[in-house]
Design an enzyme around this catalytic site. Structure first.
Site, PDB file in Angstrom:
ATOM      1  N   LYS A  35      34.292  28.465 -28.559  1.00 29.38           N
ATOM      2  CA  LYS A  35      33.461  27.528 -27.791  1.00 29.38           C
ATOM      3  C   LYS A  35      34.308  26.542 -26.985  1.00 29.38           C
ATOM      4  O   LYS A  35      33.908  26.152 -25.897  1.00 29.38           O
ATOM      5  CB  LYS A  35      32.417  26.835 -28.664  1.00 29.38           C
ATOM      6  CG  LYS A  35      32.933  25.763 -29.573  1.00 29.38           C
ATOM      7  CD  LYS A  35      31.814  25.197 -30.414  1.00 29.38           C
ATOM      8  CE  LYS A  35      32.342  24.619 -31.700  1.00 29.38           C
ATOM      9  NZ  LYS A  35      33.474  23.719 -31.596  1.00 29.38           N
TER      10      LYS A  35
ATOM     11  N   ARG B 138      27.153  17.330 -34.807  1.00 34.66           N
ATOM     12  CA  ARG B 138      27.537  18.203 -35.912  1.00 34.66           C
ATOM     13  C   ARG B 138      26.615  18.068 -37.109  1.00 34.66           C
ATOM     14  O   ARG B 138      26.791  18.758 -38.108  1.00 34.66           O
ATOM     15  CB  ARG B 138      28.959  17.866 -36.348  1.00 34.66           C
ATOM     16  CG  ARG B 138      29.997  18.838 -35.790  1.00 34.66           C
ATOM     17  CD  ARG B 138      31.328  18.401 -36.311  1.00 34.66           C
ATOM     18  NE  ARG B 138      32.283  19.439 -36.462  1.00 34.66           N
ATOM     19  CZ  ARG B 138      33.206  19.744 -35.559  1.00 34.66           C
ATOM     20  NH1 ARG B 138      33.199  19.188 -34.389  1.00 34.66           N
ATOM     21  NH2 ARG B 138      34.124  20.642 -35.830  1.00 34.66           N
TER      22      ARG B 138
ATOM     23  N   ARG C 173      45.921  30.743 -34.894  1.00 36.50           N
ATOM     24  CA  ARG C 173      45.914  29.925 -33.667  1.00 36.50           C
ATOM     25  C   ARG C 173      47.139  29.011 -33.567  1.00 36.50           C
ATOM     26  O   ARG C 173      47.560  28.427 -34.546  1.00 36.50           O
ATOM     27  CB  ARG C 173      44.641  29.072 -33.717  1.00 36.50           C
ATOM     28  CG  ARG C 173      44.314  28.335 -32.470  1.00 36.50           C
ATOM     29  CD  ARG C 173      42.838  28.079 -32.379  1.00 36.50           C
ATOM     30  NE  ARG C 173      42.333  27.085 -33.339  1.00 36.50           N
ATOM     31  CZ  ARG C 173      41.063  26.709 -33.387  1.00 36.50           C
ATOM     32  NH1 ARG C 173      40.170  27.255 -32.593  1.00 36.50           N
ATOM     33  NH2 ARG C 173      40.674  25.818 -34.270  1.00 36.50           N
TER      34      ARG C 173
ATOM     35  N   ARG D 271      47.592  23.518 -35.808  1.00 38.16           N
ATOM     36  CA  ARG D 271      46.871  22.311 -36.186  1.00 38.16           C
ATOM     37  C   ARG D 271      46.846  22.190 -37.706  1.00 38.16           C
ATOM     38  O   ARG D 271      46.735  23.181 -38.400  1.00 38.16           O
ATOM     39  CB  ARG D 271      45.425  22.409 -35.674  1.00 38.16           C
ATOM     40  CG  ARG D 271      45.208  21.760 -34.357  1.00 38.16           C
ATOM     41  CD  ARG D 271      43.873  22.108 -33.775  1.00 38.16           C
ATOM     42  NE  ARG D 271      42.734  21.885 -34.657  1.00 38.16           N
ATOM     43  CZ  ARG D 271      41.466  22.056 -34.285  1.00 38.16           C
ATOM     44  NH1 ARG D 271      41.188  22.448 -33.056  1.00 38.16           N
ATOM     45  NH2 ARG D 271      40.473  21.848 -35.124  1.00 38.16           N
TER      46      ARG D 271
ATOM     47  N   ARG E 147      35.611  23.565 -43.519  1.00 36.62           N
ATOM     48  CA  ARG E 147      34.984  23.339 -42.208  1.00 36.62           C
ATOM     49  C   ARG E 147      33.816  24.323 -41.993  1.00 36.62           C
ATOM     50  O   ARG E 147      32.787  23.962 -41.441  1.00 36.62           O
ATOM     51  CB  ARG E 147      36.024  23.496 -41.093  1.00 36.62           C
ATOM     52  CG  ARG E 147      37.041  22.348 -41.087  1.00 36.62           C
ATOM     53  CD  ARG E 147      38.339  22.737 -40.388  1.00 36.62           C
ATOM     54  NE  ARG E 147      38.225  22.860 -38.958  1.00 36.62           N
ATOM     55  CZ  ARG E 147      39.075  23.548 -38.200  1.00 36.62           C
ATOM     56  NH1 ARG E 147      40.094  24.194 -38.756  1.00 36.62           N
ATOM     57  NH2 ARG E 147      38.932  23.590 -36.909  1.00 36.62           N
TER      58      ARG E 147
HETATM   59  P1  AMP Z   1      37.155  20.597 -33.920  1.00 42.96           P
HETATM   60  O1  AMP Z   1      38.335  20.423 -33.021  1.00 42.96           O
HETATM   61  O2  AMP Z   1      35.843  20.547 -33.179  1.00 42.96           O
HETATM   62  O3  AMP Z   1      37.271  21.812 -34.818  1.00 42.96           O
HETATM   63  O4  AMP Z   1      37.139  19.319 -34.881  1.00 42.96           O
HETATM   64  C1  AMP Z   1      38.186  19.064 -35.765  1.00 42.96           C
HETATM   65  C2  AMP Z   1      37.781  18.006 -36.782  1.00 42.96           C
HETATM   66  O5  AMP Z   1      37.455  16.781 -36.095  1.00 42.96           O
HETATM   67  C3  AMP Z   1      36.549  18.318 -37.602  1.00 42.96           C
HETATM   68  O6  AMP Z   1      36.807  19.158 -38.714  1.00 42.96           O
HETATM   69  C4  AMP Z   1      36.130  16.901 -38.034  1.00 42.96           C
HETATM   70  O7  AMP Z   1      36.966  16.403 -39.059  1.00 42.96           O
HETATM   71  C5  AMP Z   1      36.405  16.096 -36.774  1.00 42.96           C
HETATM   72  N1  AMP Z   1      35.245  16.056 -35.873  1.00 42.96           N
HETATM   73  C6  AMP Z   1      35.138  16.630 -34.630  1.00 42.96           C
HETATM   74  N2  AMP Z   1      33.923  16.394 -34.088  1.00 42.96           N
HETATM   75  C7  AMP Z   1      33.251  15.650 -34.999  1.00 42.96           C
HETATM   76  C8  AMP Z   1      31.948  15.091 -35.043  1.00 42.96           C
HETATM   77  N3  AMP Z   1      31.062  15.285 -34.053  1.00 42.96           N
HETATM   78  N4  AMP Z   1      31.594  14.378 -36.147  1.00 42.96           N
HETATM   79  C9  AMP Z   1      32.454  14.192 -37.159  1.00 42.96           C
HETATM   80  N5  AMP Z   1      33.685  14.710 -37.198  1.00 42.96           N
HETATM   81  C10 AMP Z   1      34.097  15.420 -36.138  1.00 42.96           C
END
Ligand code: AMP
Length: 201
Positions: free
Chosen positions: A13, A85, A119, A152, A163
């Protein structure tokens, strides 16, 4: 256009949001990227929550998002990638903006594990590689800008399983609150992109 892209980790995405944003001149807002850019007092707490695969507090993420949405680059519209989320965030978003369309990109958990654990991200330009499916020409070096490629902290299997659990228990629920279109993420980047353009037009 005001869009939300939803999908499990590794569904592509982020990649698709970036491509679609470029095509339509929209602002691509990845809340994960915004959080990775947090500095100062909050940084260590945010880093810890993220490294364990948990969600950061709703109030903090909404504050960061509001700042971004009010910037000039978001005037023509935006794609939210990683937000909302959970249902509380859906309610908070309602107070800030309406949404035109929600695109769900689906892949299985097993595919997610395979994609995410391989990744590697460029620290300089953000380009994403994969040790199985999109190897850089030189190991650890970005083909585009020569920057260093890193994994990461939350792209390991333990954090990823957490996650995915949060995704299935909390994030998937948001799909009940919007009319969404589902796109099969188990195809090439260009095929998925073509399909998204189709469903948006
Ligand atoms: P992502 O890059 O979207 O996979 O996000 C990585 C991490 O950032 C997630 O596992 C959460 O810890 C935090 N995170 C990202 N977006 C949100 C959100 N909308 N609400 C809370 N935590 C978030």
């Amino acid at each position: 256009m005001k869009l939300i892209f939803v999908g499990p980790q590794g569904s592509g995405k982020g990649t698709q949001a970036k491509k679609v944003a470029e095509k339509f001149g929209l602002c691509h807002i990845s809340t994960g990227d915004l959080l990775r850019g947090v500095t100062g007092d909050l940084k260590s707490e945010v880093d810890l929550v993220m490294s364990e695969g948990r969600l950061v507090g709703d109030d903090l993420i909404v504050k960061i998002l509001k700042e971004k949405l009010s910037s000039e680059e978001c005037e023509k519209g935006f794609i939210l990638d990683g937000f909302p989320r959970n249902l509380a965030q859906v309610d908070m978003l309602k107070e800030i903006s309406d949404i035109d369309k929600v695109v769900e990109i689906s892949i299985s958990d097993e595919e997610s594990v395979k994609r995410v654990c391989g990744r590697r991200n460029c620290v300089k330009c953000g380009e994403i590689f994969n040790v199985y499916s999109k190897k850089p020409l030189i190991e650890g070096v970005c083909d585009s800008c020569g920057g260093e490629l890193i994994q990461r902290k939350d792209d390991n299997e333990t954090a990823l399983r957490e996650r995915l659990k949060v995704y299935h228990e909390e994030t998937e629920e948001i799909l009940n609150r919007y009319t969404s279109v589902k796109v099969d993420g188990n195809r090439s980047i260009e095929e998925v992109f073509g399909n998204i353009i189709e469903v948006l037009s």
